[in-house]
Design a protein around this motif. Structure first.
Motif, short mmCIF file in Angstrom:
data_model
loop_
_atom_site.label_atom_id
_atom_site.label_comp_id
_atom_site.label_asym_id
_atom_site.label_seq_id
_atom_site.Cartn_x
_atom_site.Cartn_y
_atom_site.Cartn_z
N SER A 1 0.84 -1.20 0.00
CA SER A 1 0.00 0.00 0.00
C SER A 1 0.87 1.26 0.00
O SER A 1 2.09 1.21 0.21
CB SER A 1 -0.93 0.00 1.21
OG SER A 1 -0.18 0.21 2.38
N CYS A 2 0.23 2.38 -0.21
CA CYS A 2 0.94 3.66 -0.26
C CYS A 2 1.58 3.99 1.09
O CYS A 2 2.69 4.50 1.14
CB CYS A 2 -0.04 4.74 -0.69
SG CYS A 2 0.72 6.36 -0.91
N GLY A 3 0.89 3.69 2.18
CA GLY A 3 1.43 3.95 3.52
C GLY A 3 2.65 3.11 3.81
O GLY A 3 3.63 3.60 4.39
N GLU A 4 2.61 1.84 3.43
CA GLU A 4 3.77 0.96 3.65
C GLU A 4 4.96 1.42 2.82
O GLU A 4 6.10 1.39 3.30
CB GLU A 4 3.40 -0.48 3.31
CG GLU A 4 2.45 -1.13 4.27
CD GLU A 4 2.04 -2.53 3.83
OE1 GLU A 4 2.43 -2.94 2.71
OE2 GLU A 4 1.35 -3.20 4.59
N LEU A 5 4.69 1.84 1.59
CA LEU A 5 5.76 2.32 0.72
C LEU A 5 6.38 3.60 1.28
O LEU A 5 7.61 3.75 1.29
CB LEU A 5 5.22 2.56 -0.69
CG LEU A 5 6.24 3.00 -1.74
CD1 LEU A 5 7.25 1.89 -1.96
CD2 LEU A 5 5.54 3.33 -3.03
N LEU A 6 5.54 4.49 1.79
CA LEU A 6 6.03 5.73 2.38
C LEU A 6 6.86 5.43 3.63
O LEU A 6 7.93 6.02 3.83
CB LEU A 6 4.86 6.65 2.73
CG LEU A 6 5.23 7.98 3.37
CD1 LEU A 6 5.99 8.85 2.38
CD2 LEU A 6 3.99 8.69 3.85
N LEU A 7 6.39 4.52 4.46
CA LEU A 7 7.11 4.16 5.68
C LEU A 7 8.45 3.50 5.37
O LEU A 7 9.46 3.79 6.00
CB LEU A 7 6.24 3.23 6.54
CG LEU A 7 6.72 2.96 7.96
CD1 LEU A 7 6.86 4.26 8.73
CD2 LEU A 7 5.76 2.04 8.66
N LYS A 8 8.46 2.63 4.35
CA LYS A 8 9.70 1.96 3.97
C LYS A 8 10.71 2.95 3.39
O LYS A 8 11.90 2.89 3.70
CB LYS A 8 9.40 0.85 2.96
CG LYS A 8 10.57 -0.05 2.69
CD LYS A 8 10.17 -1.23 1.84
CE LYS A 8 11.33 -2.16 1.63
NZ LYS A 8 10.97 -3.33 0.86
N SER A 9 10.24 3.90 2.58
CA SER A 9 11.16 4.88 2.01
C SER A 9 11.67 5.85 3.08
O SER A 9 12.83 6.26 3.05
CB SER A 9 10.50 5.64 0.86
OG SER A 9 9.39 6.38 1.32
N ALA A 10 10.82 6.21 4.04
CA ALA A 10 11.27 7.07 5.14
C ALA A 10 12.30 6.35 5.99
O ALA A 10 13.31 6.96 6.40
CB ALA A 10 10.08 7.50 5.99
#
Length: 144
Positions: free
Chosen positions: A2-11
């Motif tokens: 999901s978009c949230g998981e992708l954002l968390l992983k990139s952060a």
């Protein structure tokens, strides 16, 4: 993903990259300051904990942070929960150790230490007296 998981992983990856840069900076600055301290000070001055402890602590914390970064990169890339937890715990322990060491140094070391100041003054005056014979040491000290 999901978009949230992708954002968390990139952060997480971004912060790990920043920590990597900081750990390399700790190691390089600690090594360079140790090198210049060994090059410009006498043995009596180096035995004092004011001189040797800070640069050695930088090297140790930099190496520990680098090891934790490697664990963190593996945890983030493979998404292993126990490694992520271990990474977070290790970073928290390292941060608290650095804060504790800072507080210890503030409480332990006096700003006005006449004996230490006298040793530094003797080292610098010795460099001035030896300047005619070998100007490289004073030049490198001033350059640093």
């Amino acid at each position: 993903m999901s978009c949230g998981e992708l954002l968390l992983k990139s952060a997480s990856s971004t912060f790990t990259g920043y920590f990597l840069i900081i750990s390399i900076a700790f190691i390089l600055y600690g090594l360079s300051s140790t090198y210049y301290l060994l090059k410009t000070n006498s043995v009596d001055t180096l035995e004092n904990e004011f001189v040797s402890v800070p640069s050695l602590c930088l090297i140790v914390f930099g190496i520990l942070l680098l090891v934790f970064i490697i664990v963190g990169c593996c945890a983030i890339c493979r998404e292993i929960p126990c490694c992520l937890e271990a990474y977070a715990i290790c970073l928290a322990i390292l941060a608290s150790a650095q804060i504790g060491l800072g507080i210890f140094c503030l409480l332990r070391f006096q700003m006005n230490n006449p004996e230490f100041e006298q040793r530094i003054e003797n080292d610098v005056s010795k460099m001035f007296w030896d300047y005619d014979d070998d100007p490289r040491q004073m030049d490198s000290t001033q350059q640093w």
